[in-house]
Structure formats: C-alpha cells, structure tokens
Enzyme design. Structure first.
Site, PDB file in Angstrom:
ATOM      1  CB  CYS A  24      -0.804   0.169   0.707  1.00 47.73           C
ATOM      2  SG  CYS A  24      -2.390  -1.563   1.037  1.00 47.73           S
ATOM      3  CB  CYS A  38      -0.826   9.593   6.677  1.00 49.80           C
ATOM      4  SG  CYS A  38      -0.506   9.460   4.696  1.00 49.80           S
TER       5      CYS A  38
END
Lengths: 206, 395
Positions: free
Chosen positions: A34, A105
């Site tokens: 990813c 994130c």
C-alpha cells in the site's frame, strides 16, 4: 493539495526517528504494497506505566513520516492509558491539519502506537489477546478512511453489512461504481483485516 | 548554482519557447479575428490557418486538409475515438487497446465499454511493450478499432506501431487505427503513411508551444462522426471559437522542433543517458523502468529507488527546487500504484518508489548534476527512516 508548514517541518526533520535497541514493545502496521508502513518502538517504565522513550520508522509519504513523528511527541511522557486515548484527529490537529486524502496516515500512525501498547500489555500479562468477532471487524473498519473527505467509512455510513462466518469476513459497501477511491478503500479494508490469523478470507461487496 | 527551479516534468508540459510566444503576439494584439469568407479580416485568418495546416502536415507526411486544430490533445483524442467508434458501430462493437495506454484512451474506451462495447486490453511485457502478435491474436470479426499511445507517458516505451499496421492490413476487414502521438511527436520521426494510422493526435504544449492547442490528423476517407457540435467556423470537427494565436504559437514551436530535429533529439537523449549513468554510479538499490536506447522516447527516464516512497522523494526534491514526477500511490488521484508500472510486473515497492525525470532542451547538464546531488541526499535521508531498508541492509 497543500501540506501545513508543521507537516513539512516534521517531514523534513522528524522527531524520534530510527530503530530502538531492546525496546519493551514494538508494532508494525501498514504494508509496502500500500506504500505506507510504520513501526513504533516503546520503552515503558514497568512501575509507573509511563512511556519513557519512543521511536518510529516510516516507509511512506511526507504525511506518513510527519504523523509518525507527531505521535511520538504526543505519546512520550504519557501513561499507557493516556497514550491509548490519543486519536487520529488529535494527531492531525497537532500537525495543523492534513489534507483529507492523507488522513489515513494519521490513522495508521495512531493505530501502530495503540498496537505497540497492546503488545506491551499482552507481554506483561496485563491483558489477554482480545477475541476476534464481528466487533473487531467493525473497529477495524473505523480505521479505513474515505480519502475524498478524510472521514472513516463507518462514520460516513458506507458500510452496509458486516459478517464473520467460518473464517470469512464479509463487508458490504455502499460506494459508487465510478468512485475514484473505490479500489483504494477495498484494498485498505483487506489490509486491515488480513493481519488477523482468524481471518482466512475477505469478501468485499459493493 | 542559484536555487532556481529545475523542471524535470516535461512529459506533462513544457516551457513555451520565446519564438512561440512571439509568434502569438500579432494574433493577440492585432489580428484577433475568426476565420471567414468575403471580408478581409476573416480571409486573412482563414489563409493563416491554411498555411499552418500546411506546415504541420508536412512534419507527419499528411495532407493539409487532413489536419484539424483542437483545444488540446485530449479533445483531439475524444474526437478521434468517440467519432470513429460512433461512425462505425454498425460494423461491430469490439475495440482493442492495451493496459498501458494513456488515460485519454482508457477512459474513452471505458465509456464505450459501459455502453455495450467489448474491449480487449492487450498486456504489455516487463519493459512496457505490447507485441503485434498479441494484437493479431485479439482481432475478431467484429473488431472495428485499435488504439495505442506511440510513446508511453510513464516509461517512454516506443510501441511497434509499424508492426501493428502490418497486422491490421492483413485482417479480413477494415480496422481503424488511432494513435496518440502526444509524447512521441518532436521526439521520434512520425509519418502517417509509414505508421498506417487513420487518426493521430498531437499536443502543442509538449513541444514548447502554448497550452490549450492540439492537432488531430484524420486520414482522408476515415469515417469520423462529429462529436463536438456547435457553430462551424472551419469544419465539422473544429467547431466553436478558434484559438488562432495559440495555433500560431504551436506552429512556430513545430518549426523550431523540426529545424534541428536530430540535434534536439540527441541532446534530450544525452541528458537522460546522463541521469541514468549518474544514478547508477552514485545511488544503490535502483532499477530502470522501461527499455534502454532507441526503443525509448529520448526525453524520458524512469528509475525506481527501493525501500522509499516516491511522494516523499518528490516533496523533498521540490523543497530543493526540483520538479519530478512519481508513480507512487500516495501521489496519485486514486491512491493506487501506477498502473503502467504494475502492468510491467514491477513490485509495489518499485512502483511506489519510482521517479520519472522528463527533460527538455532547456535543461542543462549542470541542472542534472544539481538534481542528482540533491537526490542522493534525499534518498539517504529517507532510507535512514525506512524500516524496509534497515531490514534488508541490517543498519
């Protein structure tokens, strides 16, 4: 997309970055596939349960590095219970905000911190590893961010059904066929669930 | 050197040349008219357009009347693809493209796929090439069109277009051939008869012309339905306002590009060869994406830096005044690893860590030296943060 100056500062000069020798607990979340992976190392005072030292490593983009850096600042000196309560929104706020497309994130960084804390607690016999149920899937889906708006897919009511039978996790999503982020959301769901040994297969319907 | 911007993203857009901008001026300041007949202003513009068609057509071996100026390469691709498929859908509804084509082709074809057309996506090899044999095997009685991007926009791979053309010629029925030449024009010689294309698109701003101008070649006799309907100022494909100043700038850019074609191309290749040589000599754990030498567009160099992520690399370079591109998911619109690199069977890490340097005649060796110096420091810094690098290298 614009990063805040605080994000840039943490990206260019991250705090507490690097590998820790002899940590009391460590956790890695995310995956190279990813394009983002974070490792968190903890040194914990066994008596006070205060995080006395913390370090992180990052394979990822600018905001991945910046969120890794900020959670170490937020967690150091805190008790484990206090550190568990740090949310990804708080981490993003401490960076003066993140673009919606980068909010995942912050989730990854906070998630890694929480897993490191849990690993410490399990190792010290403070808790037993939690059972894997439909609730676990629901909790994991709360960590999947819809990049268009920077909110998780559960809050956005995009999850229509969760099932877990015979090792098969099933998630029904309400997401348009032409959605730019559909494939990303499906990949994120799989990444969050496949780390559990109890999950043999993952089916995402949309 | 001063921290002026080093721009190495020339496959996206290029700096318009002074010559091109100067050539536009008379049409912005004075001769701002539209083409027409029976009055001097309109005739002057019509005549200018004709001469622009002549200049441009000569560079691709076409006839002037086969050239249609558009407002971008994407508009030209839309007219060619939608127009050809709509005009010929009575003969079949099967289309062949590849999985590494430019988004203009992929999205147009997806639109038709959702409307009942069938699409075969040819797979590329590890260098990004799509073989003519695969095209041959994919042809069906109802195939009406094949499309390709002549030079790939990610890795610069130059597809075997003449071989495609030979395959298409031997088919039992007519299959129309569209080529997107936006990355190839001005970089490799293109002749529409040798290439055997029915339609082909070019974009002005990729060759130091202005933004907002494209050219569409339509071979005489190719049925293409008009798709941009409106007031007809030039022809059915070229409706609405005419950007005469932009076209004038484009044509000047064409003239400049073809004045010293071989020298221009040799200079671009010198720069990209230099990038590769410097990276290979000075930075470890790297790999080139795409082919080497003449089978690669001269302005393109694409290199993967293992264990670190491309958005972070491009951000740090940007802060140092350097613009490059990446195939990382984090820098993409859909947060997906670059589809071209993934189709080439690169790993996720190679794709996320890929950096695309695309040069122009305005770049210098000194700029490349500066870029590699900064890149080396950026790669070292990011690898020092990366758990993947430390795992593999035990630091």
């Amino acid at each position: 997309m614009q990063y805040s100056q605080t994000v840039i500062d943490h990206f260019m000069n991250p705090h507490n970055v690097g590998k820790m020798e002899k940590p009391d607990a460590v956790a890695t979340e995310g995956s190279p596939a990813c394009g983002d992976q974070v490792t968190v190392y903890l040194k914990v005072n066994d008596d006070t349960k205060i995080i006395e030292d913390i370090k992180f490593q990052s394979y990822g983009c600018a905001s991945n590095i910046a969120t890794g850096s900020i959670i170490t600042d937020l967690a150091i000196g805190k008790s484990l219970n206090e550190a568990k309560d740090i949310t990804w929104k708080e981490a993003a706020d401490a960076l003066d905000g993140l673009p919606p497309v980068k909010m995942h994130c912050s989730v990854l960084a906070v998630d890694t911190l929480r897993t490191a804390i849990q690993n410490y607690e399990i190792a010290k016999g403070l808790i037993t590893p939690p059972d894997f149920t439909k609730e676990t899937i629901a909790d994991e889906l709360k960590k999947v961010i819809y990049p268009q708006v920077g909110e998780d897919i559960v809050s956005l009511k995009m999850v229509k059904y969760i099932g877990f039978t015979d090792g098969v996790a099933t998630v029904d999503l309400d997401i348009p066929k032409f959605d730019t982020f559909r494939d990303n959301v499906v990949e994120e769901i799989k990444e969050h669930l496949e780390k559990y040994p109890q999950v043999m297969d993952i089916v995402v319907n949309y | 050197m001063d921290l002026k911007r080093v721009y190495l993203d020339n496959c996206v857009t290029t700096k318009p040349s002074k010559e091109a901008l100067d050539a536009m001026k008379i049409y912005t300041d004075e001769k701002f008219w539209f083409p027409g007949n029976f009055f001097s202003t309109g005739e002057e513009i019509a005549s200018a357009l004709k001469s622009f068609q002549e200049t441009f057509s000569a560079t691709i071996g076409a006839k002037p009347e086969e050239i249609h100026f558009t407002s971008s390469g994407t508009i030209a691709n839309n007219i060619a693809i939608k127009g050809t498929l709509m005009a010929n859908s009575g003969k079949g509804t099967h289309v062949i493209i590849s999985n590494v084509d430019y988004p203009d082709i992929l999205t147009n074809v997806a639109f038709f796929e959702n409307s009942g057309f069938e699409v075969t996506y040819l797979e590329c090899d590890t260098e990004g090439f799509v073989s003519a044999d695969k095209l041959k095997a994919a042809i069906r009685p109802d195939t009406i069109m094949f499309m390709t991007s002549i030079a790939n926009h990610v890795v610069g791979t130059i597809q075997p277009v003449k071989e495609y053309s030979e395959v298409l010629k031997t088919a039992d029925h007519k299959i129309f051939f569209h080529a997107d030449a936006c990355q190839a024009y001005g970089k490799i010689p293109l002749n529409v008869d040798e290439l055997g294309v029915n339609t082909m698109t070019i974009s002005a701003h990729k060759i130091h012309g202005p933004q907002g101008v494209g050219a569409l070649y339509i071979r005489k006799g190719t049925p293409v339905a008009p798709v941009i309907h409106g007031v007809k100022r030039v022809d059915v494909h070229n409706t609405g306002g005419i950007n005469i100043a932009g076209i004038a700038g484009f044509i000047k850019a064409v003239e400049v590009a073809f004045e010293n074609f071989d020298d221009n191309v040799a200079y671009l290749r010198k720069l990209t060869d230099y990038i590769l040589a410097k990276v290979e000599a000075e930075i470890t754990h790297t790999s080139i994406n795409g082919a080497l030498g003449e089978r690669r567009a001269p302005h393109n160099m694409n290199i993967s830096f293992d264990y670190i992520e491309g958005e972070a690399i491009t951000m740090m370079l940007d802060i140092n005044g350097i613009t490059v591109a990446t195939g990382s998911a984090c820098a993409s619109q859909g947060l997906q690893a670059n589809y071209v690199l993934m189709a080439m069977k690169k790993t996720h890490v190679q794709s996320h860590g890929s950096i695309k340097f695309t040069v122009s005649k305005y770049n210098t060796i000194e700029e490349i030296d500066y870029t590699i110096e900064k890149l080396k420091a950026v790669v070292d810094t990011l690898r020092s943060h990366s758990p993947l690098f430390i795992e593999k290298n035990g630091k």
